[in-house]
Design an enzyme around this catalytic site. Structure first.
Site, PDB file in Angstrom:
ATOM      1  N   SER A  18       0.838  -1.199   0.000  1.00  0.00           N
ATOM      2  CA  SER A  18       0.000   0.000   0.000  1.00  0.00           C
ATOM      3  C   SER A  18       0.876   1.253   0.000  1.00  0.00           C
ATOM      4  O   SER A  18       1.874   1.325   0.709  1.00  0.00           O
ATOM      5  CB  SER A  18      -0.882  -0.009   1.251  1.00  0.00           C
ATOM      6  OG  SER A  18      -1.634   1.177   1.335  1.00  0.00           O
ATOM      7  N   ASN A 124      -5.152  -0.824   8.004  1.00  0.00           N
ATOM      8  CA  ASN A 124      -3.884  -0.166   8.333  1.00  0.00           C
ATOM      9  C   ASN A 124      -3.967   0.401   9.746  1.00  0.00           C
ATOM     10  O   ASN A 124      -4.598   1.430   9.983  1.00  0.00           O
ATOM     11  CB  ASN A 124      -3.606   0.943   7.302  1.00  0.00           C
ATOM     12  CG  ASN A 124      -2.241   1.580   7.499  1.00  0.00           C
ATOM     13  OD1 ASN A 124      -1.554   1.290   8.483  1.00  0.00           O
ATOM     14  ND2 ASN A 124      -1.857   2.442   6.584  1.00  0.00           N
ATOM     15  N   CYS A 127      -0.066   3.581  10.512  1.00  0.00           N
ATOM     16  CA  CYS A 127       0.486   4.754   9.832  1.00  0.00           C
ATOM     17  C   CYS A 127       1.329   5.553  10.831  1.00  0.00           C
ATOM     18  O   CYS A 127       0.831   5.913  11.897  1.00  0.00           O
ATOM     19  CB  CYS A 127      -0.620   5.633   9.249  1.00  0.00           C
ATOM     20  SG  CYS A 127       0.067   7.146   8.527  1.00  0.00           S
ATOM     21  N   GLY A 239       8.808  -4.470   3.584  1.00  0.00           N
ATOM     22  CA  GLY A 239       9.791  -3.591   4.236  1.00  0.00           C
ATOM     23  C   GLY A 239      11.170  -3.810   3.670  1.00  0.00           C
ATOM     24  O   GLY A 239      11.842  -4.774   4.016  1.00  0.00           O
TER      25      GLY A 239
HETATM   26  O1  RRO Z   1       0.091   8.356   4.145  1.00  0.00           O
HETATM   27  C1  RRO Z   1       1.076   8.177   4.899  1.00  0.00           C
HETATM   28  O2  RRO Z   1       1.665   9.124   5.445  1.00  0.00           O
HETATM   29  C2  RRO Z   1       1.568   6.843   5.187  1.00  0.00           C
HETATM   30  C3  RRO Z   1       0.756   5.779   5.538  1.00  0.00           C
HETATM   31 BR1  RRO Z   1      -1.097   5.874   5.507  1.00  0.00          BR
HETATM   32  C4  RRO Z   1       1.340   4.552   5.919  1.00  0.00           C
HETATM   33  O3  RRO Z   1       0.671   3.557   6.260  1.00  0.00           O
HETATM   34  N1  RRO Z   1       2.697   4.483   5.922  1.00  0.00           N
HETATM   35  C5  RRO Z   1       3.481   5.517   5.573  1.00  0.00           C
HETATM   36  O4  RRO Z   1       4.717   5.393   5.602  1.00  0.00           O
HETATM   37  N2  RRO Z   1       2.903   6.697   5.196  1.00  0.00           N
END
Ligand code: RRO
Length: 305
Positions: A18, A124, A127, A239
């Site tokens: 994602s 998720n 974040c 990762g």
């Molecule tokens: O949008 C983000 O800042 C973000 C998300 Br949702 C996430 O799950 N992981 C990330 O590194 N950035």
């Protein structure tokens, strides 16, 4: 093929994590999505979000830090205007959602559940760019959010957890006990860069999420620990995978599917290249199935002459 505990067949264990692929439609113009296992869409939230002010991306040795801040059009607009295009893409579809309250999560998951063509829903809970507590770091919250999602769907449910907050195996146990089918491990790791010339953080939001090869060993450790604790759970290992060797490491640690995120930003062809290279490597090693690779580090490794 059906790698490990994956509930659906896939073209390859290599999947798009994602985030960097957005909703996949631009990427589809530049690469053959039918060669990869699945697309995981950028996380959507109940309400639209503009994300954080710029600058929100900064390079690091062996990776980058983002503070995007969950920029997305909001769930209702996503379902109406974006999801039909996502579902027309020639791969499996994993839809990523996040919410601040279990009821909001249940509403989104329930609505997705009624739509044909969604192969899994990823929640998720990790974040790094939110002001509130990272839900995935608190096992009680993980249980509550997973329970809400589970009550709203029978579709495969993945819970995405942080690699650096709380006790990951405890959070994973809470997710699985509450009915999750699997885990996505890990999200980016909270990090910071400072412009040495002016002595100030380089990102507007100060900290952000570190991704790329810098976090590969952390992701491998979390996947390895989770596989050891939960032999039957579906695990998507994400990762720092940027080449064939790191993809094999991730599977050997216990990942059924391998997510690629950072690596495809520099090279949109990377996921399809990895899928091809993995297939060639399996043939070269005369391995009948990826199942022989998944979790092999827990079984004493390969028989190497
Ligand atoms: O949008 C983000 O800042 C973000 C998300 Br949702 C996430 O799950 N992981 C990330 O590194 N950035």
């Amino acid at each position: 093929m059906t790698p490990g505990r994956c509930p659906f067949s896939v073209a390859s264990p290599i999947v798009l994590a994602s985030g960097p692929a957005g909703f996949g439609t631009e990427l589809a113009e530049r690469t053959d999505l039918s060669a990869i296992g699945a697309l995981t869409t950028k996380t959507v939230t109940p309400q639209p979000r503009e994300g954080n002010p710029q600058p929100r991306l900064v390079d690091c040795p062996c990776g980058m830090i983002n503070s995007i801040g969950l920029e997305n059009p909001g769930f209702d607009v996503f379902v109406e205007r974006c999801l039909p295009d996502v579902l027309s893409l020639p791969t499996r579809h994993i839809i990523s959602v996040a919410a601040e309250r279990p009821e909001e999560l249940a509403r989104m998951v329930g609505a997705l559940s009624a739509i044909e063509g969604i192969d899994a829903i990823e929640i998720n809970l990790s974040c790094p760019n939110v002001d509130a507590v990272v839900i995935g770091s608190d096992r009680a919250l993980v249980g509550r959010f997973t329970e809400a999602a589970r009550g709203a769907t029978e579709r495969p449910l993945l819970i995405k957890l942080p690699g650096d907050a709380g006790h990951v195996v405890a959070s994973a146990e809470a997710a699985l006990d509450a009915g999750a089918d699997g885990l996505t491990l890990i999200n980016s790791i909270r990090g910071l860069r400072i412009d040495h010339r002016v002595g100030r953080p380089m990102l507007h939001r100060e900290t952000g999420g570190l991704s790329g090869p810098a976090i590969l060993p952390i992701a491998l450790a979390r996947v390895f620990e989770a596989r050891k604790a939960f032999p039957d759970a579906l695990i998507v290992g994400t990762g720092g995978v940027t080449d064939l060797e790191s993809a094999i490491e991730m599977m050997a640690a216990g990942a059924d599917l391998v997510g690629v995120g950072y690596g495809m930003m520099a090279n949109p062809q990377l996921p399809t290249q990895l899928a091809r290279r993995l297939e060639a490597w399996l043939a070269e090693r005369r391995l009948d199935s990826v199942k022989e690779v998944i979790g092999v580090a827990h079984r004493g490794g390969f028989d190497v002459p």
